[in-house]
Scaffold this motif. Structure first.
Motif, PDB file in Angstrom:
ATOM      1  N   PHE A   1       0.876  -1.183   0.000  1.00  0.00           N
ATOM      2  CA  PHE A   1       0.000   0.000   0.000  1.00  0.00           C
ATOM      3  C   PHE A   1       0.906   1.224   0.000  1.00  0.00           C
ATOM      4  CE2 PHE A   1      -2.334   3.196   2.670  1.00  0.00           C
ATOM      5  CZ  PHE A   1      -3.266   3.536   1.705  1.00  0.00           C
ATOM      6  N   LYS A   2       0.735   2.076  -0.988  1.00  0.00           N
ATOM      7  CA  LYS A   2       1.660   3.188  -1.185  1.00  0.00           C
ATOM      8  C   LYS A   2       1.206   4.469  -0.495  1.00  0.00           C
ATOM      9  CE  LYS A   2       3.514   1.390  -5.513  1.00  0.00           C
ATOM     10  NZ  LYS A   2       3.804   1.656  -6.943  1.00  0.00           N
ATOM     11  N   GLY A   3       0.141   4.378   0.289  1.00  0.00           N
ATOM     12  CA  GLY A   3      -0.282   5.549   1.029  1.00  0.00           C
ATOM     13  C   GLY A   3      -1.133   6.496   0.209  1.00  0.00           C
ATOM     14  N   ARG A   4      -1.273   7.708   0.732  1.00  0.00           N
ATOM     15  CA  ARG A   4      -2.218   8.671   0.168  1.00  0.00           C
ATOM     16  C   ARG A   4      -1.549   9.828  -0.552  1.00  0.00           C
ATOM     17  NH1 ARG A   4      -4.811   9.504   5.966  1.00  0.00           N
ATOM     18  NH2 ARG A   4      -2.561   9.563   6.343  1.00  0.00           N
ATOM     19  N   ASP A   5      -0.228   9.790  -0.672  1.00  0.00           N
ATOM     20  CA  ASP A   5       0.466  10.912  -1.312  1.00  0.00           C
ATOM     21  C   ASP A   5       0.138  11.034  -2.789  1.00  0.00           C
ATOM     22  OD1 ASP A   5       1.718  11.799   0.992  1.00  0.00           O
ATOM     23  OD2 ASP A   5       3.470  10.520   0.707  1.00  0.00           O
ATOM     24  N   GLY A   6      -0.180   9.932  -3.444  1.00  0.00           N
ATOM     25  CA  GLY A   6      -0.450   9.972  -4.876  1.00  0.00           C
ATOM     26  C   GLY A   6      -1.664  10.792  -5.253  1.00  0.00           C
ATOM     27  N   CYS A   7      -2.585  10.995  -4.300  1.00  0.00           N
ATOM     28  CA  CYS A   7      -3.753  11.839  -4.579  1.00  0.00           C
ATOM     29  C   CYS A   7      -3.592  13.230  -3.972  1.00  0.00           C
ATOM     30  CB  CYS A   7      -5.036  11.185  -4.056  1.00  0.00           C
ATOM     31  SG  CYS A   7      -5.121  10.986  -2.266  1.00  0.00           S
ATOM     32  N   ARG A   8      -2.456  13.467  -3.310  1.00  0.00           N
ATOM     33  CA  ARG A   8      -2.253  14.740  -2.607  1.00  0.00           C
ATOM     34  C   ARG A   8      -1.194  15.624  -3.272  1.00  0.00           C
ATOM     35  NH1 ARG A   8      -2.161  12.743   3.770  1.00  0.00           N
ATOM     36  NH2 ARG A   8      -4.343  12.041   3.847  1.00  0.00           N
ATOM     37  N   THR A   9      -0.668  15.204  -4.416  1.00  0.00           N
ATOM     38  CA  THR A   9       0.352  16.019  -5.077  1.00  0.00           C
ATOM     39  C   THR A   9      -0.245  17.351  -5.519  1.00  0.00           C
ATOM     40  OG1 THR A   9      -0.110  14.914  -7.183  1.00  0.00           O
ATOM     41  CG2 THR A   9       1.680  14.020  -5.822  1.00  0.00           C
ATOM     42  N   PRO A  10       0.598  18.365  -5.733  1.00  0.00           N
ATOM     43  CA  PRO A  10       0.093  19.718  -5.990  1.00  0.00           C
ATOM     44  C   PRO A  10      -0.811  19.845  -7.214  1.00  0.00           C
ATOM     45  CG  PRO A  10       2.380  19.830  -5.320  1.00  0.00           C
ATOM     46  CD  PRO A  10       2.058  18.372  -5.505  1.00  0.00           C
ATOM     47  N   MET A  11      -1.746  20.765  -7.093  1.00  0.00           N
ATOM     48  CA  MET A  11      -2.634  21.153  -8.186  1.00  0.00           C
ATOM     49  C   MET A  11      -1.792  21.745  -9.317  1.00  0.00           C
ATOM     50  SD  MET A  11      -5.894  21.344  -9.018  1.00  0.00           S
ATOM     51  CE  MET A  11      -7.050  22.316 -10.014  1.00  0.00           C
ATOM     52  N   VAL A  12      -2.209  21.481 -10.549  1.00  0.00           N
ATOM     53  CA  VAL A  12      -1.450  21.974 -11.718  1.00  0.00           C
ATOM     54  C   VAL A  12      -2.240  23.081 -12.417  1.00  0.00           C
ATOM     55  CG1 VAL A  12       0.015  19.982 -12.150  1.00  0.00           C
ATOM     56  CG2 VAL A  12      -2.337  19.933 -12.951  1.00  0.00           C
ATOM     57  N   TRP A  13      -1.636  24.259 -12.478  1.00  0.00           N
ATOM     58  CA  TRP A  13      -2.320  25.435 -13.000  1.00  0.00           C
ATOM     59  C   TRP A  13      -1.901  25.810 -14.411  1.00  0.00           C
ATOM     60  CZ3 TRP A  13      -6.408  26.671 -10.321  1.00  0.00           C
ATOM     61  CH2 TRP A  13      -6.458  26.328  -8.959  1.00  0.00           C
ATOM     62  N   GLU A  14      -0.619  25.698 -14.700  1.00  0.00           N
ATOM     63  CA  GLU A  14      -0.147  26.034 -16.045  1.00  0.00           C
ATOM     64  C   GLU A  14       1.164  25.284 -16.309  1.00  0.00           C
ATOM     65  OE1 GLU A  14       2.740  27.857 -16.010  1.00  0.00           O
ATOM     66  OE2 GLU A  14       2.688  28.823 -14.044  1.00  0.00           O
ATOM     67  N   PRO A  15       1.496  25.078 -17.580  1.00  0.00           N
ATOM     68  CA  PRO A  15       2.620  24.188 -17.906  1.00  0.00           C
ATOM     69  C   PRO A  15       3.967  24.880 -18.079  1.00  0.00           C
ATOM     70  CG  PRO A  15       1.377  24.678 -19.890  1.00  0.00           C
ATOM     71  CD  PRO A  15       0.714  25.448 -18.772  1.00  0.00           C
ATOM     72  N   SER A  16       4.119  26.103 -17.582  1.00  0.00           N
ATOM     73  CA  SER A  16       5.337  26.862 -17.869  1.00  0.00           C
ATOM     74  C   SER A  16       6.553  26.357 -17.107  1.00  0.00           C
ATOM     75  CB  SER A  16       5.121  28.348 -17.567  1.00  0.00           C
ATOM     76  OG  SER A  16       4.922  28.547 -16.176  1.00  0.00           O
ATOM     77  N   ASN A  17       6.347  25.667 -15.978  1.00  0.00           N
ATOM     78  CA  ASN A  17       7.493  25.106 -15.270  1.00  0.00           C
ATOM     79  C   ASN A  17       7.160  23.714 -14.752  1.00  0.00           C
ATOM     80  OD1 ASN A  17       6.074  25.267 -12.829  1.00  0.00           O
ATOM     81  ND2 ASN A  17       7.063  27.152 -12.162  1.00  0.00           N
ATOM     82  N   GLN A  18       8.152  23.031 -14.219  1.00  0.00           N
ATOM     83  CA  GLN A  18       7.965  21.640 -13.809  1.00  0.00           C
ATOM     84  C   GLN A  18       7.042  21.505 -12.605  1.00  0.00           C
ATOM     85  OE1 GLN A  18      11.834  20.158 -12.814  1.00  0.00           O
ATOM     86  NE2 GLN A  18      12.098  21.489 -11.030  1.00  0.00           N
ATOM     87  N   ASN A  19       6.746  22.621 -11.940  1.00  0.00           N
ATOM     88  CA  ASN A  19       5.859  22.586 -10.779  1.00  0.00           C
ATOM     89  C   ASN A  19       4.424  22.961 -11.121  1.00  0.00           C
ATOM     90  OD1 ASN A  19       8.078  21.879  -9.228  1.00  0.00           O
ATOM     91  ND2 ASN A  19       8.560  24.006  -8.711  1.00  0.00           N
ATOM     92  N   GLY A  20       4.121  23.104 -12.375  1.00  0.00           N
ATOM     93  CA  GLY A  20       2.752  23.316 -12.815  1.00  0.00           C
ATOM     94  C   GLY A  20       2.124  24.600 -12.343  1.00  0.00           C
ATOM     95  N   GLY A  21       2.935  25.605 -12.005  1.00  0.00           N
ATOM     96  CA  GLY A  21       2.384  26.870 -11.532  1.00  0.00           C
ATOM     97  C   GLY A  21       1.964  26.839 -10.084  1.00  0.00           C
ATOM     98  N   PHE A  22       2.205  25.719  -9.398  1.00  0.00           N
ATOM     99  CA  PHE A  22       1.835  25.626  -7.978  1.00  0.00           C
ATOM    100  C   PHE A  22       2.761  26.467  -7.120  1.00  0.00           C
ATOM    101  CE2 PHE A  22       3.038  23.408  -3.996  1.00  0.00           C
ATOM    102  CZ  PHE A  22       1.876  23.646  -3.266  1.00  0.00           C
ATOM    103  N   SER A  23       4.053  26.415  -7.391  1.00  0.00           N
ATOM    104  CA  SER A  23       5.033  27.110  -6.560  1.00  0.00           C
ATOM    105  C   SER A  23       6.283  27.383  -7.373  1.00  0.00           C
ATOM    106  CB  SER A  23       5.386  26.252  -5.332  1.00  0.00           C
ATOM    107  OG  SER A  23       6.407  26.864  -4.555  1.00  0.00           O
ATOM    108  N   ALA A  24       6.977  28.448  -6.996  1.00  0.00           N
ATOM    109  CA  ALA A  24       8.280  28.739  -7.597  1.00  0.00           C
ATOM    110  C   ALA A  24       9.376  27.911  -6.948  1.00  0.00           C
ATOM    111  CB  ALA A  24       8.588  30.235  -7.456  1.00  0.00           C
ATOM    112  N   ALA A  25       9.077  27.299  -5.811  1.00  0.00           N
ATOM    113  CA  ALA A  25      10.058  26.502  -5.070  1.00  0.00           C
ATOM    114  C   ALA A  25       9.783  25.013  -5.267  1.00  0.00           C
ATOM    115  CB  ALA A  25      10.005  26.856  -3.593  1.00  0.00           C
TER     116      ALA A  25
END
Length: 550
Positions: free
Chosen positions: A407-431
């Motif tokens: 059981f891999k836990g609940r992190d797979g459904c808790r990853t950050p929301m993706v807003w735009e494709p301009s960076n690898q973090n999907g616009g969620f954070s600059a960090a």
């Protein structure tokens, strides 16, 4: 403190039953939007995205815990119920969130975790100091058996015994979850009063309602009797059913106690002092979920609505399962009200859990908006996000770390929301985000889908708009529940409006007879089809039908 606009407050009070049939958008704040560049979402990040949430056509938001916490269970271990954890901002940020949401016509519900606290909460720090202090009885303490072992056989959801030895008091304390989450003693009226005061604190800040975490865990059996074993064929828990020994017991005594009903009446009486507020309880029980839902929502003096886990399970949602669930619910809760969800922060996202194609995902969404009850949508669901694959070295969830890799836990459904494709973090954070952003998710970002009329995002908007314009789908009764092969059908009725609903939950065409009467096809924007001239309804793969009775 921000006060609700008087006009909005008046409109709110005009429909005290706004929650009945409402669509509630769940926000997991750590993963929604980071406003200050620390890699963790926060309250001001939510404020910045309120226009987007409003554009979906939902009625309310539900915000998972943001209270002061050591974050051993990511906010579900509260150390101060009446303040905001610095990670998420401060109380003034929450006031700004209330104001922004209300300006857009959105209600605000928050997640209250009343069954347990963090072991760093001042209440517990005092309680564990001795057996005779003012809060000595605020938590569930018990002496060991003569041989030093725990007082009974109760198990923790996170693995191992539900009891932890405390050397100060030379007693065990109960923790249904992590060792660092001691259970409060609801048999103590001072505890109940303190929790009602917490609720009043947030009501006075303008909150419109509460999602009550683990609502059936509030009371434990006073006699601390052993739970009986659960036969293997009945081990059908939603989360990690096979690897977790918690699922080997029938939890007759560690939760689901009859005393809970009296507390829920007190809780409802408090909410009724504030016009148009509401509550939805999470019923965590695989065997008795619908029965408890019926008990907890019966009449107008318990919680307003509850959700069980029938539609959050790994078993695919077939037409027959929907009919069976709704029929059981009608029997268990004839005057109660359910709140349905396909995904949330605790389970694998349903596009992955049920292995849905894009067409199947659209059909299940369309079916969901037609079900009798209120609805919870989980952030990113409207984008059709699949479960993210999180490597073991990136895991944060203690549940997944304990039971990996089965059981891999609940992190797979808790990853950050993706807003735009301009960076690898999907616009969620600059960090660097607290959990990695899935590359596959970035390709499904909000901005990408805004420019694609065929994207899931637009289907959700169309579906919610369709529901909102048909009162029978929002507050109506249901009847004629039928499963004919893979086709689910029923009618919804409210104040003279009756709508026939049918859904082909398969990838093969199906045909059925329309019920007698004069029906006019509606919902073409959702792919709905009408009956042929002979009264037969021909449904293509994953195709719905909506028809209005004339």
């Amino acid at each position: 403190m921000t006060k609700m606009d008087p006009k909005l407050k008046a409109a709110s009070a005009a429909d005290k039953d706004w929650w009945r049939g409402a669509v509630i958008y769940q926000i997991y704040p750590r993963s929604f939007q980071d406003s200050n560049g620390d890699g963790v979402g926060d309250l001001l990040g939510i404020v910045s995205r309120i226009p987007y949430i409003a554009s979906l056509g939902v009625d309310a938001i539900w915000i998972s815990p943001f209270f002061t916490s050591p974050m051993k269970d990511f906010g579900y271990d509260v150390s101060d119920y009446c303040d905001v954890d610095p990670m998420f901002g401060q109380l003034s940020d929450f006031d700004a969130l209330i104001e922004a949401a209300h300006e857009r016509g959105l209600k605000v519900m928050i997640d209250l975790v009343l069954s347990h606290t963090s072991d760093q909460h001042p209440w517990f720090q005092e309680s564990r100091a001795s057996r005779d202090n003012d809060k000595a009885d605020w938590y569930v303490w018990a002496d060991p058996k003569p041989d030093g072992t725990p007082p009974n056989n109760w198990l923790s959801i996170f693995g191992g015994p539900a009891w932890h030895w405390d050397a100060r008091r030379e007693q065990y304390y109960l923790h249904n979850f992590l060792v660092s989450q001691p259970d409060l003693n609801f048999h103590n009226m001072e505890v109940q009063d303190a929790l009602l005061d917490v609720t009043r604190f947030w009501l006075d800040r303008g909150v419109d309602g509460f999602r009550l975490d683990t609502i059936n865990f509030y009371f434990a059996d006073k006699e601390l009797r052993d739970n009986p074993a659960l036969p293997p064929e009945k081990r059908n828990a939603t989360i990690a059913p096979s690897v977790n020994p918690y699922n080997h017991q029938e939890h007759l005594y560690s939760k689901n106690q009859p005393e809970n009903l009296a507390f829920l009446k007190s809780y409802r009486a408090l909410l009724d002092e504030y016009p148009a507020t509401t509550s939805v309880g999470e019923v965590g029980d695989a065997q008795r979920g619908l029965e408890l839902l019926g008990e907890y929502t019966a009449g107008d003096d318990h919680v307003h609505m509850c959700y069980a886990f029938e539609f959050l399970s790994a078993e695919k949602l077939t037409a027959s399962r929907v009919v069976e669930t709704m029929t059981r619910l009608d029997a268990a809760a004839p005057d109660g009200w359910a709140c349905w969800a396909f995904s949330n922060h605790d389970v694998i996202r349903h596009t992955t859990r049920w292995n849905l194609t894009p067409a199947a995902h659209r059909c299940y969404t369309t079916m969901m908006i037609a079900l009798r009850g209120s609805l919870c949508l989980y952030q990113g669901e409207e984008l059709g996000l699949p479960e993210a694959d999180v490597a073991f070295e990136d895991l944060q969830d203690p549940y997944g770390i304990e039971f990996w890799p089965e059981f891999k836990g609940r992190d797979g459904c808790r990853t950050p929301m993706v807003w735009e494709p301009s960076n690898q973090n999907g616009g969620f954070s600059a960090a660097q985000p607290w959990l990695p952003v899935s590359h596959d998710h970035v390709m499904r970002s909000v901005e990408t889908q805004e420019h694609d009329p065929a994207a899931p995002l637009h289907h959700y908007r169309r579906a919610l708009a369709f529901r909102r314009t048909h009162p029978a789908l929002v507050k109506g009764s249901h009847a004629n529940l039928m499963a004919q092969g893979d086709v689910l059908s029923f009618t919804r009725s409210y104040k003279g409006q009756t709508i026939f609903c049918a859904f082909n939950l398969s990838d093969t065409p199906s045909t059925l007879d329309m019920p007698a009467g004069n029906w006019v096809a509606i919902g073409t924007e959702l792919g709905s089809t009408g009956a042929a001239s002979d009264g037969r309804l021909h449904l293509g793969p994953w195709q719905p039908c909506f028809a209005l009775q004339r």
